[in-house]
Design an enzyme around this catalytic site. Structure first.
Site, PDB file in Angstrom:
ATOM      1  N   LYS A 122       0.828  -1.212   0.000  1.00 39.70           N
ATOM      2  CA  LYS A 122       0.000   0.000   0.000  1.00 39.70           C
ATOM      3  C   LYS A 122       0.859   1.257   0.000  1.00 39.70           C
ATOM      4  O   LYS A 122       0.464   2.310  -0.524  1.00 39.70           O
ATOM      5  CB  LYS A 122      -0.958   0.012   1.195  1.00 39.70           C
ATOM      6  CG  LYS A 122      -2.261  -0.678   0.894  1.00 39.70           C
ATOM      7  CD  LYS A 122      -2.137  -2.158   0.902  1.00 39.70           C
ATOM      8  CE  LYS A 122      -2.649  -2.925  -0.224  1.00 39.70           C
ATOM      9  NZ  LYS A 122      -2.439  -4.377  -0.142  1.00 39.70           N
ATOM     10  N   GLY A 124      10.591 -20.830  16.933  1.00 36.87           N
ATOM     11  CA  GLY A 124       9.913 -21.542  18.019  1.00 36.87           C
ATOM     12  C   GLY A 124       9.427 -22.893  17.540  1.00 36.87           C
ATOM     13  O   GLY A 124       8.936 -23.015  16.412  1.00 36.87           O
ATOM     14  N   HIS A 163     -23.135  13.269   3.050  1.00 35.00           N
ATOM     15  CA  HIS A 163     -23.152  13.668   1.644  1.00 35.00           C
ATOM     16  C   HIS A 163     -22.197  14.845   1.455  1.00 35.00           C
ATOM     17  O   HIS A 163     -22.168  15.728   2.298  1.00 35.00           O
ATOM     18  CB  HIS A 163     -24.565  14.094   1.241  1.00 35.00           C
ATOM     19  CG  HIS A 163     -24.633  14.643  -0.154  1.00 35.00           C
ATOM     20  ND1 HIS A 163     -24.642  13.814  -1.254  1.00 35.00           N
ATOM     21  CD2 HIS A 163     -24.636  15.925  -0.616  1.00 35.00           C
ATOM     22  CE1 HIS A 163     -24.671  14.569  -2.348  1.00 35.00           C
ATOM     23  NE2 HIS A 163     -24.672  15.851  -1.978  1.00 35.00           N
TER      24      HIS A 163
HETATM   25  C1  LIG Z   1       1.943  -8.839  -1.186  1.00 35.21           C
HETATM   26  C2  LIG Z   1       0.874  -9.063  -0.153  1.00 35.21           C
HETATM   27  C3  LIG Z   1      -0.092  -8.100   0.055  1.00 35.21           C
HETATM   28  C4  LIG Z   1      -1.082  -8.289   1.004  1.00 35.21           C
HETATM   29  N1  LIG Z   1      -2.015  -7.312   1.184  1.00 35.21           N
HETATM   30  C5  LIG Z   1      -3.000  -7.496   2.096  1.00 35.21           C
HETATM   31  C6  LIG Z   1      -3.971  -6.484   2.316  1.00 35.21           C
HETATM   32  O1  LIG Z   1      -3.945  -5.433   1.693  1.00 35.21           O
HETATM   33  N2  LIG Z   1      -4.920  -6.711   3.253  1.00 35.21           N
HETATM   34  C7  LIG Z   1      -4.978  -7.891   3.961  1.00 35.21           C
HETATM   35  O2  LIG Z   1      -5.869  -8.044   4.791  1.00 35.21           O
HETATM   36  N3  LIG Z   1      -4.058  -8.856   3.779  1.00 35.21           N
HETATM   37  C8  LIG Z   1      -3.071  -8.686   2.872  1.00 35.21           C
HETATM   38  N4  LIG Z   1      -2.129  -9.660   2.712  1.00 35.21           N
HETATM   39  C9  LIG Z   1      -2.235 -10.881   3.537  1.00 35.21           C
HETATM   40  C10 LIG Z   1      -1.696 -10.631   4.951  1.00 35.21           C
HETATM   41  O3  LIG Z   1      -0.362 -10.197   4.878  1.00 35.21           O
HETATM   42  C11 LIG Z   1      -1.811 -11.903   5.772  1.00 35.21           C
HETATM   43  O4  LIG Z   1      -3.133 -12.375   5.732  1.00 35.21           O
HETATM   44  C12 LIG Z   1      -1.413 -11.662   7.221  1.00 35.21           C
HETATM   45  O5  LIG Z   1      -0.081 -11.222   7.312  1.00 35.21           O
HETATM   46  C13 LIG Z   1      -1.585 -12.946   8.033  1.00 35.21           C
HETATM   47  O6  LIG Z   1      -1.182 -12.741   9.342  1.00 35.21           O
HETATM   48  P1  LIG Z   1      -0.620 -13.949  10.235  1.00 35.21           P
HETATM   49  O7  LIG Z   1      -0.372 -13.387  11.576  1.00 35.21           O
HETATM   50  O8  LIG Z   1      -1.520 -15.099  10.108  1.00 35.21           O
HETATM   51  O9  LIG Z   1       0.736 -14.406   9.516  1.00 35.21           O
HETATM   52  P2  LIG Z   1       2.029 -13.636   9.032  1.00 35.21           P
HETATM   53  O10 LIG Z   1       1.801 -12.187   8.878  1.00 35.21           O
HETATM   54  O11 LIG Z   1       2.506 -14.399   7.846  1.00 35.21           O
HETATM   55  O12 LIG Z   1       3.042 -13.814  10.236  1.00 35.21           O
HETATM   56  C14 LIG Z   1       3.528 -15.058  10.601  1.00 35.21           C
HETATM   57  C15 LIG Z   1       4.869 -14.887  11.280  1.00 35.21           C
HETATM   58  O13 LIG Z   1       5.251 -16.119  11.859  1.00 35.21           O
HETATM   59  C16 LIG Z   1       6.641 -16.237  11.770  1.00 35.21           C
HETATM   60  N5  LIG Z   1       6.999 -17.659  11.961  1.00 35.21           N
HETATM   61  C17 LIG Z   1       6.660 -18.712  11.181  1.00 35.21           C
HETATM   62  N6  LIG Z   1       7.138 -19.857  11.723  1.00 35.21           N
HETATM   63  C18 LIG Z   1       7.798 -19.498  12.859  1.00 35.21           C
HETATM   64  C19 LIG Z   1       8.496 -20.231  13.860  1.00 35.21           C
HETATM   65  N7  LIG Z   1       8.595 -21.547  13.824  1.00 35.21           N
HETATM   66  N8  LIG Z   1       9.042 -19.541  14.885  1.00 35.21           N
HETATM   67  C20 LIG Z   1       8.940 -18.184  14.950  1.00 35.21           C
HETATM   68  N9  LIG Z   1       8.293 -17.456  14.042  1.00 35.21           N
HETATM   69  C21 LIG Z   1       7.715 -18.109  13.012  1.00 35.21           C
HETATM   70  C22 LIG Z   1       6.974 -15.680  10.402  1.00 35.21           C
HETATM   71  O14 LIG Z   1       8.318 -15.253  10.348  1.00 35.21           O
HETATM   72  C23 LIG Z   1       5.983 -14.512  10.310  1.00 35.21           C
HETATM   73  O15 LIG Z   1       6.583 -13.308  10.729  1.00 35.21           O
HETATM   74  C24 LIG Z   1      -1.110  -9.486   1.778  1.00 35.21           C
HETATM   75  C25 LIG Z   1      -0.126 -10.452   1.598  1.00 35.21           C
HETATM   76  C26 LIG Z   1       0.867 -10.253   0.647  1.00 35.21           C
HETATM   77  C27 LIG Z   1       1.916 -11.296   0.455  1.00 35.21           C
END
Ligand SMILES: Cc1cc2nc3c(=O)[nH]c(=O)nc-3n(C[C@H](O)[C@H](O)[C@H](O)COP(=O)(O)OP(=O)(O)OC[C@H]3O[C@@H](n4cnc5c(N)ncnc54)[C@H](O)[C@@H]3O)c2cc1C
Length: 471
Positions: free
Chosen positions: A48, A111, A457
């Site tokens: 964004k 983790g 509006h």
């Molecule tokens: C290019 C792009 C644009 C997007 N735009 C939007 C948008 O505009 N609006 C929207 O709603 N969604 C958007 N999304 C989707 C959004 O980013 C995800 O839905 C959101 O980040 C999910 O959150 P989460 O907490 O489930 O996982 P994540 O944000 O993926 O976080 C998971 C974290 O867990 C960590 N992790 C994994 N395994 C381990 C482990 N074993 N030990 C420690 N840490 C670990 C990872 O490093 C990561 O930091 C977009 C995604 C992408 C790729």
């Protein structure tokens, strides 16, 4: 011993940590890459930020139509990139501050669950620290929020090809490509297509389905596609192989064609992270889509919850937030010994519902929607009332958006109950006001209820009200 150990500090993980910390629970948040996860570092926020720069550029270029002269408009990709990184850094620092404020311990490393909680015995989690060494921690409960990563299909010629990037790679390229081919016409592919075409790149999107953004309402998707004027869409086309920066594909009519580019974005979806955090040792039920959870975000193992992309239920940051809130409510019930494992005690209302999750596609032109599309209703055999109004009847839209193409607001209601079932928008500000549609659906409002609401509006959002009157 911790009350809750959280694996993954994306929107699901950090929000849960904040909420539990606020309730004075002892929380450990483990993150192996960066606070904020995909969303803040390589997802929602950086895309964004780049799209905002592209929008500013288009607006400045088109400013003459509004009587504002901006001569020699140009952009500086290096400065745009720097600003994008600054935004993520600022927000990441904000999360670190919040964790401190709510007394959450943060461990930077990987983790891994080595033993799930059993009866009164706590769970054991190993952290392989990024700085070296390991730690072991005990937790009464665990929340897994390990997110997702780009899915890379086995297309011949794509592996180890320096011309092929995923969304993370494309976010930090050193220069804007002259030509870009995007494989996949879903949300991520279309946002990048809009971004780079706004900056002057020749963009081709190759999509296997007959229309972009497959879950969009079938009347609205073509409208949105036409609004993305600079992008060349190849629909119903199957990618066969990649040679260098050329994508070979078969058209719907069976013809073999090729798209030449300088760079190829692979944007065919994302897969849950299931292999880094000890899912098997914990004995969790997994499907290819993600960790199996119920409506309270409980996994099959008592004491372990999952939230966000890792569940594969709804790959959106705001869904991750809500799943985390639902999980936290249930974790608190569990920690405080109220209600045991009974669903009734947990409260039917504080469960995850997916019928009113809004989505948005950002850019110079936006699209957003919530609830049922016309085709969803048809597939469920629900008779509907529908009304669609073009953006050109909105005073605000006409005054501000001559450059952003066609658009419309469409509202769908159940013919029998007269409840609002779906709200769909193509046009400026769609992402900002679609939550209103979600509120109508979540609160099960009827046509007559919405007719009594007063919208400001002139706004683009008042077309929802006008469409409802049209029903
Ligand atoms: C290019 C792009 C644009 C997007 N735009 C939007 C948008 O505009 N609006 C929207 O709603 N969604 C958007 N999304 C989707 C959004 O980013 C995800 O839905 C959101 O980040 C999910 O959150 P989460 O907490 O489930 O996982 P994540 O944000 O993926 O976080 C998971 C974290 O867990 C960590 N992790 C994994 N395994 C381990 C482990 N074993 N030990 C420690 N840490 C670990 C990872 O490093 C990561 O930091 C977009 C995604 C992408 C790729």
């Amino acid at each position: 011993m911790y009350d809750t150990i959280i694996i993954g500090a994306g929107p699901g993980g950090y929000l849960a940590a904040e909420r539990l910390g606020h309730q004075k629970k002892k929380v450990l948040l483990i993150e192996e890459q960066y606070l904020g996860g995909t969303c803040l570092n390589v997802g929602c926020i950086p895309t964004k930020t780049l799209l905002n720069s592209a929008k500013q550029y288009v607006h400045a270029r088109e400013a003459g139509k509004f009587g504002v002269n901006a001569a020699n408009v140009s952009f500086d990709w290096a400065v745009i990139q720097k600003w994008k990184d600054e935004v993520s850094t600022k927000l990441r620092e904000g999360i670190a501050g919040q964790m401190k404020r709510f007394g959450v311990d943060v461990a930077l490393g990987r983790g891994e669950i080595i033993a799930p909680p059993r009866g009164t015995a706590p769970a054991k989690v190993k952290v392989t620290l990024n700085k070296g060494g390991t730690e072991e921690h005990e937790g009464r409960t665990i929340l897994v929020s390990a997110g997702s990563v780009p899915a890379i299909p086995p297309i011949p010629g794509s592996k180890d090809n320096p011309k092929v990037v995923d969304s993370t790679g494309l976010l930090s390229i050193g220069a804007v490509p002259k030509r870009l081919t995007v494989i996949g016409g879903g949300v991520i592919g279309v946002e990048f297509a809009g971004l780079f075409s706004s900056l002057g790149t020749e963009v081709t999107v190759i999509e296997m389905m007959d229309e972009i953004i497959p879950f969009m309402d079938k009347e609205q998707a073509p409208l949105f596609r036409r609004a993305l004027t600079g992008v060349n869409f190849k629909l119903g086309c199957k990618v066969e192989k990649i040679e260098g920066a050329a994508v070979h594909f078969t058209t719907k009519a069976g013809a073999a064609e090729k798209a030449d580019a300088d760079l190829i974005l692979m944007a065919v979806g994302r897969r849950p992270v299931l292999n880094t955090w000890g899912a098997e040792a914990a004995g969790l039920d997994l499907t290819p889509k993600g960790v199996s959870v119920d409506d309270w975000m409980r996994t099959n193992i008592p004491g372990i919850w999952a939230a966000g992309d890792v569940t594969g239920k709804s790959l959106l940051a705001h869904s991750a937030y809500r799943m985390a809130e639902v999980a936290v409510a249930d974790i608190l019930t569990n920690l405080d010994g109220i209600g045991g494992n009974s669903n009734t005690a947990r409260g039917a209302s504080n469960r995850m519902r997916y019928n009113a999750v809004p989505w948005a596609v950002y850019g110079v032109t936006e699209a957003a929607g919530v609830g049922m599309t016309e085709q969803d209703a048809a597939s469920k055999g629900i008779a509907i009332l529908k009304a669609s109004l073009p953006m050109k009847v909105s005073g605000r839209f006409v005054a501000e958006n001559t450059f952003s193409g066609p658009g419309a607001v469409k509202v769908i209601a159940c013919a029998a109950t007269r409840r609002i079932l779906g709200v769909h928008v193509v046009g400026a500000y769609a992402s900002e006001f679609i939550w209103g549609g979600a509120a109508l659906i979540e609160q099960e409002l009827r046509i007559e209820d919405v007719k009594q609401l007063i919208f400001p509006h002139p706004t683009v959002s008042e077309l929802i009200r006008d469409a409802v009157w049209g029903l």
